[in-house]
Enzyme design. Structure first.
Site, PDB file in Angstrom:
ATOM      1  N   GLU A  87       0.836  -1.201   0.000  1.00  0.00           N
ATOM      2  CA  GLU A  87       0.000   0.000   0.000  1.00  0.00           C
ATOM      3  C   GLU A  87       0.871   1.251   0.000  1.00  0.00           C
ATOM      4  OE1 GLU A  87      -4.251   0.370   1.765  1.00  0.00           O
ATOM      5  OE2 GLU A  87      -2.915   1.144   3.317  1.00  0.00           O
ATOM      6  N   HIS A 123       7.022 -26.730   2.602  1.00  0.00           N
ATOM      7  CA  HIS A 123       6.126 -27.751   2.050  1.00  0.00           C
ATOM      8  C   HIS A 123       4.995 -27.101   1.256  1.00  0.00           C
ATOM      9  CE1 HIS A 123       8.085 -30.924   4.422  1.00  0.00           C
ATOM     10  NE2 HIS A 123       8.240 -29.966   5.322  1.00  0.00           N
ATOM     11  N   LYS A 137     -13.764   1.547  -4.266  1.00  0.00           N
ATOM     12  CA  LYS A 137     -14.774   1.927  -3.270  1.00  0.00           C
ATOM     13  C   LYS A 137     -15.877   2.774  -3.897  1.00  0.00           C
ATOM     14  CE  LYS A 137     -12.172   3.703   0.063  1.00  0.00           C
ATOM     15  NZ  LYS A 137     -11.774   4.223   1.393  1.00  0.00           N
TER      16      LYS A 137
END
Length: 569
Positions: A360, A391, A516
């Protein structure tokens, strides 16, 4: 001579570009054979040990990076941040998260005012309130002690505090203080997250901390209203004032919501959300869980690194070195990602937090002056604790794309385990992998070595490791509250260094706005379709219109004006 508008126009940048080809031709096997070089790439501060000898860099590279830092006016930019200058120019704000952990007698100014007294007023208020909740003098509406806390926030109001909480959970001192208590974090607006958070909790013993500077954040406030309904439906509307507090500066909206404004804890415009864990955003819920004394040690650790960052010469400055190496890896070697690999399960939420802090902050395509960047900047950050990651995605790191790695180890485990008859104890087994993986990445394994081991000819291409994959190692002595604070500040300042060198604004986040605003349009359409039966028509492209229509047709059972329905789990 005029100062170049972009760092890539400086002689220091061009010099590094010219230097690059020679480094690309030199394998880490060769570089690691130079003991003097390796020694020069090891730094220690306050028993934190950084080894960056497995970076694709020579001492000459590092010196050229120092010259790049000088060309970028790095020291001056660091000083401007500490002096309270408005380095967040697009929002005209200071960037002073360092003030959040400054000692009481410090002076750090924003707009000519020392902000440290305000910080400590809030810290004192948190200490008093958290101690009253913890000792049972502040109780819920029915007289029961408040043992459970749900912190409601999103983004920086959630990821940072969650990281610290997870890291402290198994620390002996912190876990002892937290016995019989529970701290949960509600972030996602998905009702499943609300259901999981209230599952098994009793409203009578639950305190909700609503974290929103403006008290208008859409997801946070919807979740806050959901928990307000959960409390009031069980205990009555008047109970809200006893069971909900706020971290906010919008006192009128806090009061309108039903929270006593005296139980609102402030933070300031000079605190960015992703840098706010040391404010009331993190300190309040963490103090309720672990006690203020533990959290104060965390703040002291962060402050210790703040001092180191502002005063240490670059060649001994851990955040500066990490930031410069990241610039080298991203903008010159062309590696777009970084893996954060802590060999401590307590640090399992470090990578998600740094992912936000880094991506960000530095996920920008223009300079601070609005000029398009002609070079790569920003990193794709991800990670998982060792040995789990081995793994999972290490296959790609070893034999696929080159991804620089941060290996973080801890000398003394928070929870040592010894089993009679085992070759090594559990922590030694973990650390065996911590020490081995960087060498595997750096050296690899050649076809010639495989032939000497009599590996079948057809398997040799599959078992060959090219090596020459850069990484660095950070070794912490312990992982208590103080060291967790240090680690947080190291990564925060590393991100700032990258942004300062790239010449971008690491402290705004305009990239979150467009999605948004488009969601607002969708929200209006959903309401109109549910309440008035309006079809999805104008304002949407064919794809979105198709998806929305499909969604609405499949949810015709959702009532237009429903009565309250809370999660049932």
């Amino acid at each position: 001579m005029a100062t170049p508008a972009l760092i890539s126009e400086t002689e220091a940048w061009k010099d590094l570009k010219a230097h690059l080809e020679g480094i690309k031709r030199t394998h880490l096997r060769e570089l690691m054979g130079d003991t003097e070089r390796c020694q020069s790439m090891m730094v220690e501060f306050d028993n934190i040990f950084l080894d960056y000898s497995r970076q694709q860099a020579s001492p000459d590279t590092i010196n050229k990076l120092y010259k790049l830092a000088e060309a970028a006016h790095l020291k001056q930019k660091i000083d401007r941040m500490y002096n309270g200058d408005h380095i967040n120019s697009t929002e005209n704000r200071s960037v002073l998260h360092v003030a959040l952990r400054a000692p009481r007698n410090s002076a750090i100014c924003s707009d000519g005012k020392n902000v440290v007294p305000d910080v400590w007023n809030v810290l004192d208020k948190i200490k008093d309130f958290s101690e009253r909740v913890r000792n049972g003098s502040w109780v819920g509406a029915t007289g029961k002690e408040l043992k459970d806390v749900i912190a409601v926030g999103i983004g920086g109001s959630f990821l940072g505090p969650l990281f610290v909480h997870t890291a402290l959970q198994t620390d002996p001192e912190a876990s002892k203080n937290a016995r019989g208590r529970e701290l949960r974090f509600l972030a996602n607006v998905d009702p499943i997250d609300a259901a999981r958070n209230i599952s098994g909790l009793n409203p009578e013993t639950t305190l909700v901390v609503v974290v929103s500077k403006t008290f208008t954040t859409a997801e946070t406030m919807l979740n806050a209203r959901t928990l307000r309904e959960w409390i009031s439906s069980a205990l009555g509307v008047a109970a809200v004032a006893k069971h909900m507090v706020a971290v906010s500066t919008n006192l009128p909206l806090v009061e309108k919501f039903g929270i006593d404004p005296n139980n609102a804890f402030a933070f300031w415009d000079w605190v960015g959300g992703r840098y706010s864990v040391c404010s009331a955003v993190g300190v309040l819920p963490l103090s309720l869980q672990y006690g203020f004394a533990v959290v104060e040690k965390f703040l002291q650790g962060a402050h210790n690194i703040d001092q180191h960052f502002s005063s240490a010469p670059f060649e001994k400055n851990i955040p500066v070195l990490l930031g410069l190496l990241s610039v080298w890896n991203v903008s010159f070697l062309g590696y777009p990602a970084r893996a954060i690999l802590p060999y401590s399960q307590a640090l399992e939420k470090l990578a998600p937090h740094i992912q936000q802090v880094s991506m960000e902050s530095n996920g920008k395509g223009v300079s601070i002056d609005g000029l398009p960047l002609p070079f790569e900047s920003g990193e794709i950050d991800f990670g998982e604790p060792g040995t789990n990651g081995q793994h999972s995605f290490y296959q790609l790191i070893h034999q696929g794309r080159v991804i620089p790695c941060d290996f973080i180890g801890v000398v003394k485990s928070q929870q040592p385990v010894y089993l009679k008859g085992e070759v090594v104890n559990n922590h030694d087994e973990l650390m065996s992998n911590f020490f081995a993986q960087p060498d595997a990445l750096a050296y690899g394994k050649t076809p010639e070595e495989l032939k000497k081991e009599n590996v079948s000819e057809h398997l040799i291409p599959h078992k060959t490791f090219t090596g020459n994959r850069p990484c660095l190692s950070i070794l912490l002595p312990t992982l208590d509250a103080y060291r967790i604070g240090q680690l947080l500040a190291i990564y925060e300042h590393r991100v700032a260094v990258q942004g300062f060198v790239w010449g971008i604004n690491s402290f705004d986040q305009w990239g979150v706005e467009l999605g948004k605003s488009l969601a607002t349009q969708v929200r209006k359409q959903l309401h109109a379709s549910r309440v008035k039966g309006e079809p999805v028509e104008e304002g949407f492209n064919f794809s979105t219109k198709t998806l929305l229509t499909r969604y609405l047709q499949a949810t015709t059972d959702v009532p237009a004006d429903p009565s309250t329905l809370l999660p049932n789990i």
